[in-house]
Design an enzyme around this catalytic site. Structure first.
Site, PDB file in Angstrom:
ATOM      1  N   ASP A 241      46.949  43.599  41.392  1.00 50.11           N
ATOM      2  CA  ASP A 241      47.810  43.118  40.314  1.00 50.11           C
ATOM      3  C   ASP A 241      48.124  41.643  40.544  1.00 50.11           C
ATOM      4  OD1 ASP A 241      50.081  42.852  38.437  1.00 50.11           O
ATOM      5  OD2 ASP A 241      49.943  45.040  38.355  1.00 50.11           O
ATOM      6  N   HIS A 333      41.508  46.168  30.087  1.00 50.18           N
ATOM      7  CA  HIS A 333      42.673  45.314  30.289  1.00 50.18           C
ATOM      8  C   HIS A 333      42.267  43.884  30.628  1.00 50.18           C
ATOM      9  CE1 HIS A 333      46.862  44.455  31.342  1.00 50.18           C
ATOM     10  NE2 HIS A 333      46.422  43.889  32.458  1.00 50.18           N
TER      11      HIS A 333
END
Length: 424
Positions: A241, A333
Site C-alpha cells: 500500500d 485498482h
C-alpha cells in the site's frame, strides 16, 4: 538537538496564564515544575514495587533501548515532523471541535501550549504539567503533527485555500459523521504504543478548556524492526500500500507534498486527507489469489504490477495477453488510480485498523485502512484519483469509505515560535 522552547515569562505570561488566562494558579504551576525537575534528577529505573532483587534493578538500569525506541525526531524546523518522517508503527489521529466561546486569541494560546508540550514529549521529556513523567522518557521516534480546519482559519481572520473544505460526494461513500471533519487535527505517531497513549493524554488535557474531541482513530503497521524500514506497508488485504510514493528528500517529494500556490500563512505547509476505508475481509476471503491480483493489478507476493517483476516497475497499461486482452484489466485498482492521476501524485502515509467486533455481529473482523495522504493541492491531486476509483474500480466491491476529513497542515516553526504562528 535543541532544547524545547520555554514560554517567555518576561511579561508575566506563564503557561498557566496561557491555559486559564489568570495568575491564580501560578504558584501551583511552579510547584508542578519543581516536582518534575526533582523526578528528572532521580534514577529513571527503579525496582518493581515490593522487589528486593538487586540484579533485576541492575539489568534494567543498564539496558540500552534500540534507536527505533529511544531516538527522538526533531520537532522544530521548516516543515512539521510526521510527514517526511519514516512512518512509525503506531498512530492516533484526533479531530477536535472548538468550544463556541473560543476566539482567535484563545486559539493562539492553545497552539503555544500544545507546541511547547509536543516539543518536550518528542524530545523524550515530560510535558510541563506531566503527572506521569516516567512515561515520557522513551520518545520512540514520536512525532506530533497539527492540522487546521476551515473554522480555525476563519477565527484567525485569514483566508484559506479553496481545497480546505469537505471532499465532494462520491458514489462509493457511506460516510459516518462520527469519522468526518473537525476543527483541529492532531496526528500522534511513534514506534511504541505506550508513548503514543501518554502523548495523546497530555495533549488532550492541554486542549480540554478550548476544544472537545470529535473523533479518534488509531492505526498500526508492522512493529519497528520487524522488517526493512524501506519496505512498503501492507494493508489487511495483504497488498502493498503506497508503492508509487515519492521518496522523502527528493525534488519529486517536495513538488508532490509542499504547498506553494496558497495563502502566505500556509507556504511550506501541505494538505492532509484522512479517509477511513472499511474492508470486507470476510468477502475478500472468498476470492482466489488470481482474482485478488487482477482486482489490484499487482502480484501480491512482491507488489510488482502484473506487467513487471519488481514493485518499482511502472505498470504497462498497454500490454496485452496472448488473447489480446489487457494484462492489467480495465477494472484493476492500479489502472484506475493511474488513469485518475494525470501526471500528479500524492504521498500516502496510511495505517491499518482492527477494531472490536460488536456483540451479535456475524463478521469475523471490523477492520480497514486509515488512508492518510499528504499533497500540495487536494483538488488537483487527490480528487481526480478518487473520481477515477469511484467509477470502475473492482476493489470497491470489498472496500467502503466510511470517514472523510480534510485539513491544512501549516509549516513548522522555529524554537521560540509555535505551530500556526504564521496564521495568528
Amino acid at each position: 538537538m535543541s532544547e524545547p522552547h520555554e514560554p517567555d515569562n518576561s511579561r508575566g505570561l506563564t503557561r498557566r496564564h496561557l491555559l486559564w488566562g489568570g495568575a491564580a494558579a501560578a504558584g501551583a504551576g511552579a510547584a508542578g515544575a519543581a516536582g518534575i525537575a526533582s523526578i528528572a534528577e532521580a534514577p529513571s529505573v527503579v525496582a518493581p514495587s515490593g522487589s528486593t532483587d538487586a540484579t533485576a534493578v541492575h539489568d534494567a538500569a543498564t539496558f540500552t533501548p534500540q534507536p527505533a525506541f529511544d531516538g527522538a525526531v526533531p520537532f522544530y524546523g521548516e516543515h512539521q515532523a510526521g510527514i517526511a518522517t519514516p512512518a512509525q508503527s503506531h498512530a492516533i489521529f484526533i479531530a477536535f471541535n472548538l468550544q463556541p466561546e473560543v476566539d482567535g486569541a484563545a486559539l493562539r494560546r492553545l497552539m503555544m501550549v500544545l507546541t511547547d508540550d509536543a516539543a518536550r514529549l518528542t524530545a523524550g521529556q515530560p510535558a510541563l504539567a506531566d503527572s506521569e513523567p516516567e512515561l515520557a522518557i522513551i520518545p520512540a521516534q514520536l512525532t506530533v503533527t497539527f492540522g487546521f480546519g476551515p473554522r480555525i482559519v476563519e477565527l484567525a481572520g485569514a483566508s484559506g485555500p479553496e481545497w480546505l473544505r469537505p471532499l465532494p460526494a462520491f458514489g462509493v461513500d457511506q460516510l459516518d459523521s462520527a469519522y468526518c471533519d473537525g476543527d483541529l487535527l492532531l496526528q500522534i505517531a511513534a514506534n511504541d504504543p505506550l508513548t503514543v497513549a501518554h502523548a495523546t493524554r497530555m495533549l488532550v488535557k492541554d486542549s480540554r478548556s478550548f476544544a472537545v474531541p470529535r473523533w479518534t482513530q488509531s492505526g498500526f503497521r508492522r512493529a519497528a524492526g520487524a522488517e526493512n524500514p524501506a519496505t512498503t506497508m501492507r494493508n489487511l488485504f495483504g497488498q502493498v500500500d503506497g508503492s508509487a510514493n515519492p521518496a522523502p528528500g527528493t525534488s519529486e517529494f517536495d513538488d508532490t507534498v509542499w504547498s506553494t500556490d496558497v495563502p502566505s500563512w500556509l507556504q511550506g505547509g501541505t494538505s492532509f486527507v484522512l479517509r477511513r476505508i472499511a474492508m470486507d475481509l470476510d468477502g475478500w476471503d472468498k476470492i482466489d489469489r488470481p482474482g485478488r491480483e487482477e482486482t489490484i493489478g499487482r502480484t501480491l507476493s512482491t507488489g510488482a504490477p502484473l506487467t513487471g517483476t519488481a514493485e518499482t516497475d511502472l505498470p504497462d497499461l498497454e500490454a496485452k495477453d496472448r488473447l489480446g486482452f489487457p494484462v492489467i484489466p480495465a477494472f484493476a485498482h492500479v489502472r484506475r488510480a493511474k488513469d485518475g492521476a494525470h501526471g500528479t501524485k500524492m504521498y500516502r502515509r496510511g495505517y491499518n485498523y482492527d477494531d472490536t467486533v460488536f456483540a451479535g455481529d456475524s463478521s469475523v473482523s471490523n477492520s480497514g485502512l486509515l488512508f492518510a495522504s499528504f499533497q500540495a493541492d487536494v483538488d488537483r491531486q487527490f480528487v481526480p484519483v478518487q473520481k477515477a476509483l469511484d467509477t470502475l474500480d473492482l476493489l470497491n466491491t470489498w472496500t467502503t469509505p466510511v470517514g472523510s476529513a480534510v485539513f491544512a497542515i501549516p509549516p513548522g516553526c522555529l524554537k521560540g515560535g509555535y505551530i500556526g504562528d504564521t496564521l495568528f
